[in-house]
Design a protein around this motif. Structure first.
Motif, PDB file in Angstrom:
ATOM      1  N   ILE A 400      78.100  78.807  -0.948  1.00  0.00           N
ATOM      2  CA  ILE A 400      78.871  78.221   0.077  1.00  0.00           C
ATOM      3  C   ILE A 400      79.144  76.658   0.031  1.00  0.00           C
ATOM      4  CG2 ILE A 400      77.227  78.379   1.789  1.00  0.00           C
ATOM      5  CD1 ILE A 400      79.209  79.027   4.022  1.00  0.00           C
ATOM      6  N   ILE A 401      80.151  76.188   0.281  1.00  0.00           N
ATOM      7  CA  ILE A 401      80.366  74.740  -0.197  1.00  0.00           C
ATOM      8  C   ILE A 401      79.605  73.940   1.076  1.00  0.00           C
ATOM      9  CG2 ILE A 401      81.829  72.855  -0.346  1.00  0.00           C
ATOM     10  CD1 ILE A 401      83.983  74.949  -0.998  1.00  0.00           C
ATOM     11  N   THR A 402      79.756  74.130   2.061  1.00  0.00           N
ATOM     12  CA  THR A 402      78.883  73.539   3.114  1.00  0.00           C
ATOM     13  C   THR A 402      77.744  74.244   4.012  1.00  0.00           C
ATOM     14  OG1 THR A 402      80.897  72.342   3.452  1.00  0.00           O
ATOM     15  CG2 THR A 402      79.208  71.502   4.888  1.00  0.00           C
ATOM     16  N   ALA A 403      76.657  74.546   3.307  1.00  0.00           N
ATOM     17  CA  ALA A 403      75.695  75.278   4.002  1.00  0.00           C
ATOM     18  C   ALA A 403      74.883  74.849   5.107  1.00  0.00           C
ATOM     19  CB  ALA A 403      74.603  75.705   2.981  1.00  0.00           C
ATOM     20  N   ALA A 404      75.286  73.540   5.270  1.00  0.00           N
ATOM     21  CA  ALA A 404      74.757  72.729   6.393  1.00  0.00           C
ATOM     22  C   ALA A 404      75.634  72.847   7.727  1.00  0.00           C
ATOM     23  CB  ALA A 404      74.837  71.247   6.303  1.00  0.00           C
ATOM     24  N   GLN A 405      76.870  73.616   7.454  1.00  0.00           N
ATOM     25  CA  GLN A 405      77.799  73.767   8.710  1.00  0.00           C
ATOM     26  C   GLN A 405      78.637  75.025   8.550  1.00  0.00           C
ATOM     27  OE1 GLN A 405      79.469  69.950  10.136  1.00  0.00           O
ATOM     28  NE2 GLN A 405      81.292  71.103  10.609  1.00  0.00           N
ATOM     29  N   ALA A 406      77.880  75.960   8.925  1.00  0.00           N
ATOM     30  CA  ALA A 406      78.433  77.407   8.306  1.00  0.00           C
ATOM     31  C   ALA A 406      77.968  78.610   9.378  1.00  0.00           C
ATOM     32  CB  ALA A 406      77.579  77.717   7.118  1.00  0.00           C
ATOM     33  N   ASP A 407      78.955  79.664   9.092  1.00  0.00           N
ATOM     34  CA  ASP A 407      79.001  80.942   9.969  1.00  0.00           C
ATOM     35  C   ASP A 407      78.535  82.058   9.157  1.00  0.00           C
ATOM     36  OD1 ASP A 407      79.043  82.928  11.778  1.00  0.00           O
ATOM     37  OD2 ASP A 407      80.881  82.465  12.386  1.00  0.00           O
ATOM     38  N   VAL A 408      77.465  82.749   9.182  1.00  0.00           N
ATOM     39  CA  VAL A 408      77.052  83.881   8.273  1.00  0.00           C
ATOM     40  C   VAL A 408      76.892  85.097   8.995  1.00  0.00           C
ATOM     41  CG1 VAL A 408      75.706  84.384   6.292  1.00  0.00           C
ATOM     42  CG2 VAL A 408      75.496  82.052   7.186  1.00  0.00           C
ATOM     43  N   GLU A 409      77.709  86.105   8.356  1.00  0.00           N
ATOM     44  CA  GLU A 409      77.215  87.686   8.878  1.00  0.00           C
ATOM     45  C   GLU A 409      76.911  88.350   7.998  1.00  0.00           C
ATOM     46  OE1 GLU A 409      79.892  89.493  11.904  1.00  0.00           O
ATOM     47  OE2 GLU A 409      81.064  87.707  12.109  1.00  0.00           O
ATOM     48  N   ILE A 560      72.792  95.171   0.740  1.00  0.00           N
ATOM     49  CA  ILE A 560      73.590  94.364   1.650  1.00  0.00           C
ATOM     50  C   ILE A 560      74.918  95.155   1.758  1.00  0.00           C
ATOM     51  CG2 ILE A 560      74.769  92.120   2.033  1.00  0.00           C
ATOM     52  CD1 ILE A 560      72.576  90.880   0.189  1.00  0.00           C
ATOM     53  N   THR A 561      75.073  95.719   2.987  1.00  0.00           N
ATOM     54  CA  THR A 561      76.405  96.123   3.122  1.00  0.00           C
ATOM     55  C   THR A 561      77.645  95.442   3.465  1.00  0.00           C
ATOM     56  OG1 THR A 561      75.849  96.520   5.547  1.00  0.00           O
ATOM     57  CG2 THR A 561      75.517  98.502   3.887  1.00  0.00           C
ATOM     58  N   ARG A 562      76.870  94.189   4.022  1.00  0.00           N
ATOM     59  CA  ARG A 562      78.323  93.144   4.138  1.00  0.00           C
ATOM     60  C   ARG A 562      77.449  91.832   4.354  1.00  0.00           C
ATOM     61  NH1 ARG A 562      81.390  91.432   9.609  1.00  0.00           N
ATOM     62  NH2 ARG A 562      82.724  89.824   8.518  1.00  0.00           N
ATOM     63  N   LEU A 563      78.394  90.862   3.542  1.00  0.00           N
ATOM     64  CA  LEU A 563      77.746  89.352   3.775  1.00  0.00           C
ATOM     65  C   LEU A 563      79.076  88.599   3.528  1.00  0.00           C
ATOM     66  CD1 LEU A 563      75.047  87.610   1.611  1.00  0.00           C
ATOM     67  CD2 LEU A 563      76.705  86.549   3.040  1.00  0.00           C
ATOM     68  N   THR A 564      79.407  87.855   4.699  1.00  0.00           N
ATOM     69  CA  THR A 564      80.338  87.024   4.567  1.00  0.00           C
ATOM     70  C   THR A 564      79.752  85.717   5.219  1.00  0.00           C
ATOM     71  OG1 THR A 564      82.034  88.808   5.104  1.00  0.00           O
ATOM     72  CG2 THR A 564      82.767  86.578   5.042  1.00  0.00           C
ATOM     73  N   ALA A 565      80.262  84.661   4.562  1.00  0.00           N
ATOM     74  CA  ALA A 565      79.486  82.969   4.710  1.00  0.00           C
ATOM     75  C   ALA A 565      80.884  82.478   5.023  1.00  0.00           C
ATOM     76  CB  ALA A 565      78.591  82.625   4.271  1.00  0.00           C
ATOM     77  N   TRP A 566      81.087  81.611   6.032  1.00  0.00           N
ATOM     78  CA  TRP A 566      82.135  80.564   6.091  1.00  0.00           C
ATOM     79  C   TRP A 566      81.794  79.387   6.171  1.00  0.00           C
ATOM     80  CZ3 TRP A 566      81.887  85.245   8.654  1.00  0.00           C
ATOM     81  CH2 TRP A 566      82.902  85.990   8.705  1.00  0.00           C
ATOM     82  N   ARG A 567      82.314  78.180   5.710  1.00  0.00           N
ATOM     83  CA  ARG A 567      82.102  76.901   6.009  1.00  0.00           C
ATOM     84  C   ARG A 567      82.778  76.773   7.312  1.00  0.00           C
ATOM     85  NH1 ARG A 567      84.474  72.669   2.041  1.00  0.00           N
ATOM     86  NH2 ARG A 567      85.395  71.319   3.749  1.00  0.00           N
ATOM     87  N   MET A 568      82.117  75.882   8.367  1.00  0.00           N
ATOM     88  CA  MET A 568      82.904  75.779   9.786  1.00  0.00           C
ATOM     89  C   MET A 568      83.484  74.241   9.525  1.00  0.00           C
ATOM     90  SD  MET A 568      82.587  78.511  11.451  1.00  0.00           S
ATOM     91  CE  MET A 568      82.061  78.092  13.125  1.00  0.00           C
TER      92      MET A 568
END
Ligand SMILES: *[C@@H]1O[C@H](CO)[C@@H](O)[C@H](O)[C@H]1NC(C)=O
Ligand SMILES: *[C@@H]1O[C@H](CO)[C@@H](O)[C@H](O)[C@H]1NC(C)=O
Ligand SMILES: *[C@@H]1O[C@H](CO)[C@@H](O)[C@H](O)[C@H]1NC(C)=O
Length: 574
Positions: A400-409, A560-568
């Motif tokens: 992820i590009i901004t792992a310092a500002q993120a939301d992960v499921e 891992i059945t699901r992994l989605t990470a977003w930058r915020m």
């Protein structure tokens, strides 16, 4: 201690009003931050400043409500910054609970009964859509008393100006009512019963301070309040109850309930912030409106080892009922874990957790919490790694590009539950167990989870993970937030947090959602059954040098059945 004047500052308040009815508030106190002239200038690099968590420019914060479609957040603030001064209620507004606009100060010392400060309190919506705030003031004798403030102009949706009726103070400690004048604070949102009388609860303690209690007052007109003979509830050995909160939750509905809702369709939650330990606990129970008594459900644990909204840093929280979306929303204050010297250097202290929707769990034994859906408007550039197997003893990077500002499921399926560590019945303290069996200690099934705010060489990381044990008759799932390697700076409080999650790991999946924002990591285990918030201050894993990994240091594989990470994206805050 809300109201001591030595040392420093603050409390805050959160408070909320609602479109339809109640409003709530809370408060908080804080004592160490005295912003000094040495505080950093806005041009200094601020690696720990959050991107989407509410934070005032300086000092402390608190609180929400909604009026005419606008959310209001009030927070304790020391306008003098450098020196101690009586705290005021600062004010921000929002239409989405994510982006906030600063308003002028709502309530400040102006009458004898609040001349030494306007401390915490709550808002209530009176009939006819009229918000009213009850708050604790400190009078010239340094006694805690309860005051009323109302909006000056109800046509102003921003509720910018508040006035104090001449009847103040409304509730005072006296020798007759035997209330200790330094332990009488933080009125809740009031509720109206079918007998047409308002009720409100105020935090207090008795018996040389050992018995914490929620004093109950009644009123017909919201002006004249009479103390009930019995408190709504009390518990020995718990010390002063700050920021009490009392509200109904539906047994069979995914909607939130207005504060005045009573009857068989709801259970009642009573929450206290314990001044002695700086932890909160809550109970699920029944409210007998005839006797005006609250009875926790059988098996409830009262005090520090009871149920908690959050097993990390989280205090002075408050809920409010958002009538516009029919949700009950929880706001909480998150303290720093850095040294006072570091706080002074950065010039600010304290943030708000992301607002959470609150519901009763399907089994009725605990609450479940989830970040408000509005926060998802900040998500962008999703990375999806679903379907991967993490082999024993390995980790995979989430690019992820901004792992310092993120939301992960992330969700895990346990493929084999054969090699499970045995649970020792003497392990009654999950926090201690997490610090003994930290992230790098190999297990059978687990530890598996996320390494957040990690440096490239893993000199620094904060690990949020699960570990599964087998006790005599069932599996035990431990959830940990391990801060022990979070920073090379030795002066931070790096306490590891932990909690047992009441789930069956065999059937279904184990999920984790983590909101990462520079110096805060907020984690929601098992779809919000257990939450842990941590403050961390990495020295290497900052901004673009922060990395995110999923890991498994058990001997068994996990899928891992699901992994989605977003930058915020950054939110607009004040
Ligand atoms: C009350 O607020 C409304 C809306 O902001 C404004 O138009 C009106 O002038 C205000 N009234 C007074 C007396 O300030
Ligand atoms: C009242 O509360 C204060 C603050 O906790 C405490 O120091 C004092 O001993 C209490 N007074 C009595 C009479 O219990
Ligand atoms: C804030 O955090 C510091 C450092 O961990 C701790 O010593 C202090 O008790 C906390 N204060 C409150 C009010 O939670």
């Amino acid at each position: 201690m809300a109201v001591r004047s030595h040392g420093g500052l603050l409390i805050f308040f959160l408070f909320s009003l609602l479109n339809g009815h109640s409003v709530e508030a809370s408060h908080q106190i804080y004592r160490r931050l005295q912003t000094t002239a040495a505080a950093s200038s806005p041009l200094d690099h601020q690696p720990y400043r959050t991107g989407y968590h509410f934070q005032p420019p300086k000092n402390l914060i608190n609180g929400p409500m909604i009026y005419e479609g606008i959310y209001h957040l009030f927070y304790q603030y020391n306008p003098n910054g450098v020196v101690w001064g009586p705290p005021v209620w600062a004010h921000s507004t929002s239409t989405d609970l994510v982006n906030w606009m600063s308003q002028e100060i709502a309530i400040s010392s102006s009458i004898p009964s609040d001349i030494n400060g306007c401390w915490s309190g709550s808002a209530t919506m009176l009939p006819g859509q009229k918000p009213a705030i009850l708050y604790t003031g400190i009078n010239p004798e340094n006694q805690q008393v309860q005051n009323l403030a109302v909006p000056k102009n109800l046509s102003d949706r921003y509720l910018r100006e508040w006035v104090k009726p001449a009847v103040n103070p409304l509730m005072v400690p006296t020798t007759v009512n035997e209330i200790n004048a330094s332990s009488f604070r933080d009125p809740t949102t009031a509720w109206l019963l079918p007998d047409k009388h308002w009720r409100v609860v105020i935090g207090n303690k008795r018996d040389q301070g050992h018995r914490g209690m929620a004093l109950l007052y009644r009123s017909k007109d919201f002006i004249h309040w009479v103390k009930a003979k019995h408190p709504l509830h009390s518990a020995k050995g718990t010390g002063m109850w700050e920021c009490p909160d009392f509200y109904p939750v539906y047994v069979d509905s995914l909607l939130g309930a207005d504060t005045s809702t009573v009857g068989p369709s709801v259970k009642h939650v009573l929450k206290e912030s314990l001044d002695d330990t700086k932890h909160e606990f809550y109970m699920i129970g029944s409210y007998d409106i005839r006797k005006d008594i609250y009875t926790p459900d059988k098996g409830s644990v009262e005090g520090d080892s009871g149920l908690r909204y959050d097993y990390g840093k989280y205090y002075a929280s408050k809920t409010f009922y958002d009538e516009s979306t029919r949700r009950r929303i929880l706001l909480g204050w998150v303290n720093e874990s850095s040294s006072t010297a570091d706080d002074m250097k950065k010039g600010w202290s304290g943030i708000h957790a992301i607002p959470r929707t609150i519901l009763l769990d399907e089994y009725g034994k605990q609450l479940v919490q989830w970040p408000i859906k509005e926060i998802e408007m900040l998500r962008e550039k999703p990375i999806d790694l679903s379907g991967k197997l993490i082999k024993q003893g390995s980790l995979i990077e989430v690019p992820i590009i901004t792992a310092a500002q993120a939301d992960v499921e992330i969700s895990f399926r346990l493929t084999k539950l054969t090699n499970v560590e045995k649970f020792d019945p003497s392990w009654t303290d999950p926090q201690l167990l997490c610090s003994r069996k930290e992230a790098m200690v190999q297990g059978g099934v687990g530890p598996f989870g996320l390494l957040t705010l990690a440096s490239k060489g893993l000199e620094e990381y904060t690990a949020i993970f699960f570990r599964v044990f087998k006790s005599r008759d069932k599996h035990m799932v431990l959830m940990c937030s391990d801060q022990s390697r979070s920073s090379l700076n030795p002066t931070n409080d790096k306490t590891t947090y932990g909690t047992f999650v009441d789930v069956d790991p065999i059937h279904g999946e184990l999920s984790l959602r983590t909101l990462i924002d520079h110096s805060v990591v907020e984690s929601f285990g098992a779809m919000g059954k257990n939450c842990i918030t941590a403050r961390i201050y990495p020295t290497l894993a900052i901004d673009d040098n922060a990395h995110l990994y999923a890991f498994n240091y058990g001997t068994e594989k996990v899928e891992i059945t699901r992994l989605t990470a977003w930058r915020m994206k950054k939110a607009h805050i004040n």
